[in-house]
Motif scaffolding. Structure first.
Motif, short mmCIF file in Angstrom:
data_model
loop_
_atom_site.label_atom_id
_atom_site.label_comp_id
_atom_site.label_asym_id
_atom_site.label_seq_id
_atom_site.Cartn_x
_atom_site.Cartn_y
_atom_site.Cartn_z
N LEU A 184 18.66 82.33 58.40
CA LEU A 184 19.12 82.68 57.06
C LEU A 184 18.05 83.43 56.28
O LEU A 184 18.33 84.40 55.57
N ASN A 187 17.56 86.97 57.23
CA ASN A 187 18.68 87.79 56.74
C ASN A 187 18.94 87.53 55.26
O ASN A 187 20.10 87.61 54.80
N ASN A 189 19.67 87.64 51.47
CA ASN A 189 20.49 88.54 50.66
C ASN A 189 21.57 89.25 51.47
O ASN A 189 22.23 90.15 50.96
N ARG A 190 21.74 88.85 52.73
CA ARG A 190 22.83 89.36 53.56
C ARG A 190 23.75 88.21 53.94
O ARG A 190 23.28 87.11 54.22
N VAL A 191 25.04 88.48 53.96
CA VAL A 191 25.99 87.45 54.39
C VAL A 191 26.05 87.46 55.92
O VAL A 191 26.25 88.52 56.53
N VAL A 192 25.87 86.29 56.52
CA VAL A 192 25.99 86.17 57.98
C VAL A 192 27.20 85.29 58.28
O VAL A 192 27.45 84.27 57.62
N VAL A 235 30.00 82.06 51.22
CA VAL A 235 30.87 83.19 50.88
C VAL A 235 32.20 82.92 51.58
O VAL A 235 32.31 83.06 52.80
N TYR A 240 27.72 82.62 55.23
CA TYR A 240 26.70 82.06 54.35
C TYR A 240 25.66 83.11 54.03
O TYR A 240 25.43 84.06 54.78
N CYS A 241 24.99 82.91 52.88
CA CYS A 241 23.95 83.83 52.46
C CYS A 241 22.84 83.07 51.76
O CYS A 241 23.10 82.18 50.94
N ARG A 243 20.26 83.48 49.08
CA ARG A 243 19.98 84.37 47.96
C ARG A 243 19.81 83.54 46.70
O ARG A 243 20.12 82.34 46.68
#
Length: 254
Positions: A184, A187, A189-192, A235, A240-241, A243
């Motif tokens: 996490l 990555n 600030n990116r949605v995985v 999300v 998940y993200c 941030r």
């Protein structure tokens, strides 16, 4: 036995690992011992929870295949005692219990994965390989997907020391929790998606059961997001993200 063929490299890597089989049913225990030895692993066994705890302390195995229903101390309690003592030995549960609540109980106790009975030897081997790989004990060279030190706001992950700090406080994570947080953070600030998490953290198709991710995200939130602000966000319908909450920048983080 079909499906147990392996390369010379795999054989060498597996021979470095001792697995402990904890099963009170003699026929199942014997099957697992034979299959795992044929697959190249060193194998020991126990048939009760108490003997398992003694063998784990004596042998320091790479992984424990642990039956849930044992005659004295059940597998969940054995795992709780290990984790309470600071022992992070990976645990693969063998269970006839298939309800989601039972699976969550096992994972909450500190288990790394579970195989439902009746199982195939091929599935057990895949789960073992995946656990050893993601806990960093597979004996194979694994390319690093991220820098050894990751920072996000007041959250610090040190891959070399295998330590997490938030707001200057040390946070103890299991190997799987650590790997999930590392992914996490790499990555941020990116949605995985759940599929991406399964592939990169679990390392194989988890039989289509992505609920294990929800369970481990819940664990991380209890340990990481007990600080302000919360960092792990869902999300809906995507994944998940990691941030900051909307309206806050990293520079504003404590």
């Amino acid at each position: 036995m079909e499906g147990i063929g392996m390369t010379a490299g795999q054989a060498t890597a597996r021979s470095r690992h001792r697995l402990l089989v904890v099963e009170d049913e003699p026929s199942i225990r014997s099957l697992l011992e034979s299959a795992l030895r044929l697959a190249g692993y060193a194998v020991s066994s126990a048939d009760t929870g108490q003997s398992a705890l003694l063998e784990i302390e004596r042998l320091a195995p790479s992984l424990v295949l642990l039956d849930v229903l044992l005659p004295d101390v059940d597998g969940f309690e054995v795992t709780r005692r290990l984790r309470a003592a600071g022992d992070d030995t990976p645990v693969l549960f063998l269970t006839a219990r298939t309800d989601l609540s039972d699976r969550i109980t096992g994972l909450s106790a500190g288990g790394d994965d579970y195989v439902s009975k009746p199982f195939s030897i091929e599935e057990v081997l895949l789960r073992i390989e995946a656990i050893l790989r993601r806990t960093g004990t597979a004996g194979e060279e694994i390319p690093q997907a991220a820098p050894n030190v990751l920072r996000f706001g007041d959250l610090l992950l040190d891959g070399d020391a295998h330590e997490i700090h938030r707001a200057g406080q040390y946070i103890q994570l299991s190997p799987t929790e650590f790997n999930l947080l590392s992914y996490l953070m790499a990555n941020a600030n990116r949605v995985v998606s759940k599929d991406q998490i399964l592939e990169h953290v679990w390392g194989y198709d988890f039989a289509g059961d992505a609920r294990i991710i929800e369970t481990y995200v819940k664990y991380l939130r209890k340990k990481i997001d007990c600080f302000d602000p919360p960092l792990i966000h869902t999300v809906r319908g995507v994944g998940y993200c990691l941030r900051l909450p909307r309206g806050r920048t990293e520079a504003q983080a404590p």
